[in-house]
Structure formats: structure tokens, C-alpha cells
Design a protein around this motif. Structure first.
Motif, PDB file in Angstrom:
ATOM      1  N   TRP A  51       0.819  -1.211   0.000  1.00  0.00           N
ATOM      2  CA  TRP A  51       0.000   0.000   0.000  1.00  0.00           C
ATOM      3  C   TRP A  51       0.852   1.259   0.000  1.00  0.00           C
ATOM      4  O   TRP A  51       0.458   2.276  -0.561  1.00  0.00           O
ATOM      5  CB  TRP A  51      -1.009  -0.009   1.147  1.00  0.00           C
ATOM      6  N   ARG A  52       2.059   1.204   0.583  1.00  0.00           N
ATOM      7  CA  ARG A  52       2.970   2.344   0.490  1.00  0.00           C
ATOM      8  C   ARG A  52       3.342   2.584  -0.975  1.00  0.00           C
ATOM      9  O   ARG A  52       3.324   3.711  -1.460  1.00  0.00           O
ATOM     10  CB  ARG A  52       4.227   2.111   1.323  1.00  0.00           C
ATOM     11  N   SER A  53       3.656   1.507  -1.691  1.00  0.00           N
ATOM     12  CA  SER A  53       3.989   1.622  -3.116  1.00  0.00           C
ATOM     13  C   SER A  53       2.806   2.170  -3.906  1.00  0.00           C
ATOM     14  O   SER A  53       2.982   3.049  -4.754  1.00  0.00           O
ATOM     15  CB  SER A  53       4.400   0.259  -3.687  1.00  0.00           C
ATOM     16  N   VAL A  54       1.620   1.661  -3.651  1.00  0.00           N
ATOM     17  CA  VAL A  54       0.422   2.120  -4.358  1.00  0.00           C
ATOM     18  C   VAL A  54       0.248   3.624  -4.152  1.00  0.00           C
ATOM     19  O   VAL A  54       0.016   4.379  -5.103  1.00  0.00           O
ATOM     20  CB  VAL A  54      -0.841   1.363  -3.890  1.00  0.00           C
ATOM     21  N   LYS A  55       0.375   4.076  -2.910  1.00  0.00           N
ATOM     22  CA  LYS A  55       0.180   5.503  -2.619  1.00  0.00           C
ATOM     23  C   LYS A  55       1.245   6.370  -3.288  1.00  0.00           C
ATOM     24  O   LYS A  55       0.915   7.350  -3.958  1.00  0.00           O
ATOM     25  CB  LYS A  55       0.181   5.744  -1.107  1.00  0.00           C
ATOM     26  N   LEU A  74      -6.169   2.229 -10.746  1.00  0.00           N
ATOM     27  CA  LEU A  74      -5.609   1.194  -9.876  1.00  0.00           C
ATOM     28  C   LEU A  74      -5.483  -0.138 -10.607  1.00  0.00           C
ATOM     29  O   LEU A  74      -4.515  -0.875 -10.397  1.00  0.00           O
ATOM     30  CB  LEU A  74      -6.454   1.029  -8.619  1.00  0.00           C
ATOM     31  N   LYS A  75      -6.417  -0.427 -11.482  1.00  0.00           N
ATOM     32  CA  LYS A  75      -6.339  -1.655 -12.283  1.00  0.00           C
ATOM     33  C   LYS A  75      -5.072  -1.634 -13.151  1.00  0.00           C
ATOM     34  O   LYS A  75      -4.332  -2.615 -13.215  1.00  0.00           O
ATOM     35  CB  LYS A  75      -7.593  -1.796 -13.140  1.00  0.00           C
ATOM     36  N   ARG A  76      -4.815  -0.502 -13.780  1.00  0.00           N
ATOM     37  CA  ARG A  76      -3.591  -0.356 -14.594  1.00  0.00           C
ATOM     38  C   ARG A  76      -2.344  -0.457 -13.718  1.00  0.00           C
ATOM     39  O   ARG A  76      -1.363  -1.104 -14.078  1.00  0.00           O
ATOM     40  CB  ARG A  76      -3.596   0.970 -15.351  1.00  0.00           C
ATOM     41  N   TYR A  77      -2.396   0.201 -12.555  1.00  0.00           N
ATOM     42  CA  TYR A  77      -1.225   0.178 -11.666  1.00  0.00           C
ATOM     43  C   TYR A  77      -0.915  -1.238 -11.202  1.00  0.00           C
ATOM     44  O   TYR A  77       0.235  -1.668 -11.232  1.00  0.00           O
ATOM     45  CB  TYR A  77      -1.415   1.091 -10.444  1.00  0.00           C
ATOM     46  N   PHE A  78      -1.932  -1.991 -10.766  1.00  0.00           N
ATOM     47  CA  PHE A  78      -1.677  -3.347 -10.283  1.00  0.00           C
ATOM     48  C   PHE A  78      -1.208  -4.267 -11.403  1.00  0.00           C
ATOM     49  O   PHE A  78      -0.408  -5.179 -11.167  1.00  0.00           O
ATOM     50  CB  PHE A  78      -2.897  -3.920  -9.560  1.00  0.00           C
ATOM     51  N   ASN A  79      -1.671  -4.038 -12.610  1.00  0.00           N
ATOM     52  CA  ASN A  79      -1.157  -4.792 -13.742  1.00  0.00           C
ATOM     53  C   ASN A  79       0.342  -4.492 -13.922  1.00  0.00           C
ATOM     54  O   ASN A  79       1.154  -5.401 -14.089  1.00  0.00           O
ATOM     55  CB  ASN A  79      -1.936  -4.459 -15.013  1.00  0.00           C
ATOM     56  N   PHE A  80       0.692  -3.211 -13.867  1.00  0.00           N
ATOM     57  CA  PHE A  80       2.095  -2.794 -13.932  1.00  0.00           C
ATOM     58  C   PHE A  80       2.891  -3.396 -12.778  1.00  0.00           C
ATOM     59  O   PHE A  80       3.971  -3.971 -12.970  1.00  0.00           O
ATOM     60  CB  PHE A  80       2.184  -1.259 -13.906  1.00  0.00           C
ATOM     61  N   TYR A  81       2.365  -3.293 -11.564  1.00  0.00           N
ATOM     62  CA  TYR A  81       3.050  -3.759 -10.354  1.00  0.00           C
ATOM     63  C   TYR A  81       3.345  -5.256 -10.428  1.00  0.00           C
ATOM     64  O   TYR A  81       4.427  -5.702 -10.063  1.00  0.00           O
ATOM     65  CB  TYR A  81       2.176  -3.454  -9.132  1.00  0.00           C
ATOM     66  N   ASN A  82       2.390  -6.024 -10.918  1.00  0.00           N
ATOM     67  CA  ASN A  82       2.538  -7.475 -10.948  1.00  0.00           C
ATOM     68  C   ASN A  82       3.263  -8.016 -12.170  1.00  0.00           C
ATOM     69  O   ASN A  82       3.892  -9.066 -12.108  1.00  0.00           O
ATOM     70  CB  ASN A  82       1.164  -8.141 -10.851  1.00  0.00           C
TER      71      ASN A  82
END
Length: 104
Positions: A51-55, A74-82
Motif C-alpha cells: 500500500w505504500r507503493s500504491v500511494k 488502480l487496475k492499470r497500476y496493479f497490472n504494472f506492479y505485478n
């Protein structure tokens, strides 16, 4: 309840969460209670880091005008993150790569 209710409420064993007033309210609404073990402060370290990374990598850098925009961002971010962002703790691989290697 305006937005529905969760099936399970997870928290630590802080006094504000173990009080009869708080737990009674959850029980009254038939919400299961899940608490981390006493003295297990590090149980949440991975999710806190996520959650720190997300923020810092998304929320604070983007303005979302409404809930749909936030959801899509957030959907795009989590796709990028994973799938794209490498992680030092995973020997500079992505979470997806680490998961697939372990599953194989």
C-alpha cells in the motif's frame, strides 16, 4: 448498511479492536472477526509495503475525478506492479514471474 457489509473484518489485537463495543457490533452484524496474533506486528509488513507503493507510485501522482477513474487507474497500476515492475525482494523479477516460477 448503505454499502453492504464485509464477510470478515481483519485487524490487529489493539484495545480499540478487542473492546466489547467493537467486537459486539461486528457480531451483531454477523461479520466474522479475524485478528493477527499477539506480538505479530510483522504479519502485515508485506501488505503495508504494497500500500505504500500504491500511494507513492500512483495515488499521490494522479488525480482521479471519480470512482470509475480511480478503479481504472488502480487496475492499470496493479497490472504494472505485478507484470512489469521488478522487485528487489524478488531478486529483480516481477511478482508474476516469481509466482510462475514457484508454481512450475
Amino acid at each position: 448498511m448503505k454499502y453492504g457489509k464485509p464477510e470478515i473484518f481483519n485487524t490487529n489485537q489493539g484495545s480499540q479492536f478487542t473492546s466489547e463495543v467493537f467486537t459486539g457490533l461486528l457480531k451483531e452484524h454477523e461479520i466474522k472477526i479475524s485478528m493477527d496474533g499477539k506480538g505479530r506486528a510483522l504479519d502485515n509488513v508485506w501488505i503495508e509495503r504494497l500500500w505504500r507503493s500504491v500511494k507513492y507510485e500512483h495515488i499521490y501522482l494522479n488525480v482521479h475525478e471519480d470512482g470509475l477513474s480511480l478503479y481504472q487507474g488502480l487496475k492499470r497500476y496493479f497490472n504494472f506492479y505485478n507484470r512489469t515492475r521488478v522487485h528487489q525482494s524478488l531478486d529483480y523479477s516481477t511478482p508474476r514471474e516469481a509466482y510462475m516460477a514457484k508454481a512450475a
